[in-house]
Design an enzyme around this catalytic site. Sequence first.
Site, mmCIF file in Angstrom:
data_model
loop_
_atom_site.group_PDB
_atom_site.id
_atom_site.type_symbol
_atom_site.label_atom_id
_atom_site.label_comp_id
_atom_site.label_asym_id
_atom_site.label_seq_id
_atom_site.Cartn_x
_atom_site.Cartn_y
_atom_site.Cartn_z
ATOM 1 N N ASP A 1 0.845 -1.199 0.000
ATOM 2 C CA ASP A 1 0.000 0.000 0.000
ATOM 3 C C ASP A 1 0.878 1.246 0.000
ATOM 4 O O ASP A 1 2.048 1.183 -0.355
ATOM 5 C CB ASP A 1 -0.949 -0.017 1.207
ATOM 6 C CG ASP A 1 -2.308 0.565 0.860
ATOM 7 O OD1 ASP A 1 -2.348 1.757 0.530
ATOM 8 O OD2 ASP A 1 -3.309 -0.157 0.912
ATOM 9 N N HIS B 1 -4.130 6.261 2.792
ATOM 10 C CA HIS B 1 -4.727 5.007 2.316
ATOM 11 C C HIS B 1 -4.096 3.797 2.985
ATOM 12 O O HIS B 1 -4.788 2.909 3.501
ATOM 13 C CB HIS B 1 -4.568 4.922 0.793
ATOM 14 C CG HIS B 1 -5.315 3.786 0.163
ATOM 15 N ND1 HIS B 1 -4.802 2.504 0.100
ATOM 16 C CD2 HIS B 1 -6.526 3.733 -0.454
ATOM 17 C CE1 HIS B 1 -5.661 1.716 -0.524
ATOM 18 N NE2 HIS B 1 -6.727 2.442 -0.875
ATOM 19 N N SER C 1 -10.898 -1.331 -1.056
ATOM 20 C CA SER C 1 -9.676 -1.292 -0.249
ATOM 21 C C SER C 1 -9.975 -1.498 1.223
ATOM 22 O O SER C 1 -9.133 -2.007 1.965
ATOM 23 C CB SER C 1 -8.971 0.060 -0.419
ATOM 24 O OG SER C 1 -8.405 0.184 -1.691
#
Length: 781
Positions: free
Chosen positions: A210, A265, A569
């Site tokens: 990520d 994120h 996600s």
Amino acid sequence: MQPVSTISAQVFGMVKGSFLEEVGVCVLEGRIGRFIPGAKARNFFDWIRSSRDIGYFFSQSSGNENSEDDLETEEHINQIHNDDVLTDSSDEITGKETNIINVYIVYMGSLPKREYFPSAQHVSMLEEVVDNNYLEKSLVRSYTRSFNGFAAYLTDQEQQNLAAHDDVVSIFPSKSLQLHTTASWDFIGLPQIVSRNLEIESDIIIGVFDTGIWPESESFNDQGFGPIPKKWKGKCNGGKNFFCNNKIIGARCYKSDSARDLSGHGTHTSSIAAGNNVINVSYDGIAIGCNEFDILAAFDDAIADGVDIITISIGSTYPANLKDDSIAIGSFHATQNEILRQEIMVLYRDKLLVPYHIWLFTVAASSTNRKIIAKVVLGNGVTLAGNAINSFKLNGTKFSLVYGKDASSIQYELKAKLCFDGFLDKSLVQGKIVVCCNYNGIEEARRVGALGSILLANEFVDVSNVVPFAASVLNHQQFRLAESYINSTRMPKANIFTSEITQNVVAPVIASFSSRDIDVDVKITQFLLPDISAPGVDILAAYSPANSPSEYPNIDGKSVNYNLLSGTSMACPHVTCAAAYLKSFHPNWSSSAIKSALMTTALKMNATNARHGDAEFSYGAGNLHPIKATNPGLVYEKLAEDYIHLICNALNFNASKVRKIFGSNTSCKKVVTKQSKDLNYPSMAAQVEKYGAFVVKFQRTGTNVGLSNSVYKATISETCQCNITVEPSILSFQALNERKRFTVSISGERVKNMISASLEWLDGIHTVRSPIVIYTKTTYH
């Protein structure tokens, strides 16, 4: 909140795992947790606190500026060909037509078992095709730890010459992959009080690919953690301004000089998968792409470092062939090492673009019983429940309301209604609530000094996004009511309230942004995708305070440690966490057994709630149910020969290339032809001709993991206007791990689009359910 390990868009990391309530982590290499003797873990989230994380990260630069690494790459490229110019982030250099250069991935299969020096061979191969003047700068990266291959800058002619080399399985350009962007654990049946196996939990490592991780977050605090697992072979190469601890046990950077998450994120997904239990967490009082050659390097490292589970929240915007897909290649070699992978699905222009290989675990995003709304009260007393995460309270009861088309001095009504940039007049807007027929109009409304904004949802009406100032997003029906009120009132007024949480009584329902359609070769698509669904709407988890919590950093100066996000996600790390939990009870189970257990025990979802008539093509086997998965009764395990069948059937590789992939004397000529639908998968799907009579047979083998002496009887749930028989219909087991084979036969007169049913094996204790879907080519494939 319980994170395990994180990885970012351009960073690769490892984490020791924990589970979290509303927060989680997606990790490339991380472990679940170390149990400290004498430390009494009272509940599920205490265990999470005692777990550790590891991450592999692909960091993004902030804004539109190039990172130092990008600038170095540009300089590096220009040194290769003085006439070439770096055109964009896809690593393509355009100069003279004959000198177009791209980064190509050269895949060479498994590492030979003999003494072998892969890096030396990679350089030798480049020497055969690349001009000596450019050779030194051509090699980008070698893959030498877990599989064989390299990435290099090549012209089209050079890559064609290299493709003919005997040692090359495939060669393809490195593409830019995109990020797929609490109550959720209780909702899927994994409460704080839960049975656990603490000693094994402490040694489970989760790897996350990520955008990095924010190591100071309380979700990754290592207080009370024991030593790092002895099996861990990785390092903390987190780069500048980054540190590891006994929770975040490792990190690797690709492209960036730091594993520190600047986008949020990676921190968010990592904390979902393995974050600590952080008390009283909320969002302000309310409950960029990476290159394939970096992704492949992350796989190469994660496998060698010793991770147990890999979770990926990154994907392509278009489908790739099996031999030209970095995630498929990397995850295949992870499978060879019995590492479980979770993969998400990407929705792009209404097409499902996802690695469609059976060694991946594809996850769809579903809603939970919590819904976040921001109410709008019009001057006439009508209340509209819009979608938004709005933490801004307006001081007053009613405020002047103005439509964008009436707040512009430019004679272009449509663009003014949409609140396009530069089309709102500050003098007509300041201190008022602006109505925009476009969600993105929020930026222009804020820029010219509006007090708040009422917006029309552009696309996804079932998701609440964080807004940078007082705002609410309405669906089309609600927006028409607001529009009608404005047009019929001389001095319209309204108020926007801070967000509140309401019950979502129809949950779980698959989110509108979650992928459904699969547009790939029929030879390898006779699988039901996605495999499973998990919470992915309005998920609260850790976040990077370096980035704005909303989509609009230019107008949003807020900084938060926890944020609410929606996406596949967010769904993916829920399954990662559940897989780690399941592995703590069954440490010797194969990755396919864990996948099977999670699928066959999933909560059956209601097809009538599928918004587009897509049913199983939106939710797969159903919604995640981790507790039931610890005792599934039967599992469908895949063997190495299943993967050989798939690759031989799909790629038509010659014997030499198949041997390179598997690292053995395997040959497709030795393999009995088997259709992909007959691979030992927990679900069953087959394509038939539209409107014609059909007969389909599925062959499966169940392995007993329940009681030593047990008898399972087959039942078919639902009527699908077809005939379904199971032979034999009774499976009798006398020992654990005993295997029994059976055949499911389905026949019918016609299929318009799709029909579905479920096979359930019952022994009085366990229910082992497999969805069955028959579809036509024009349906979803």
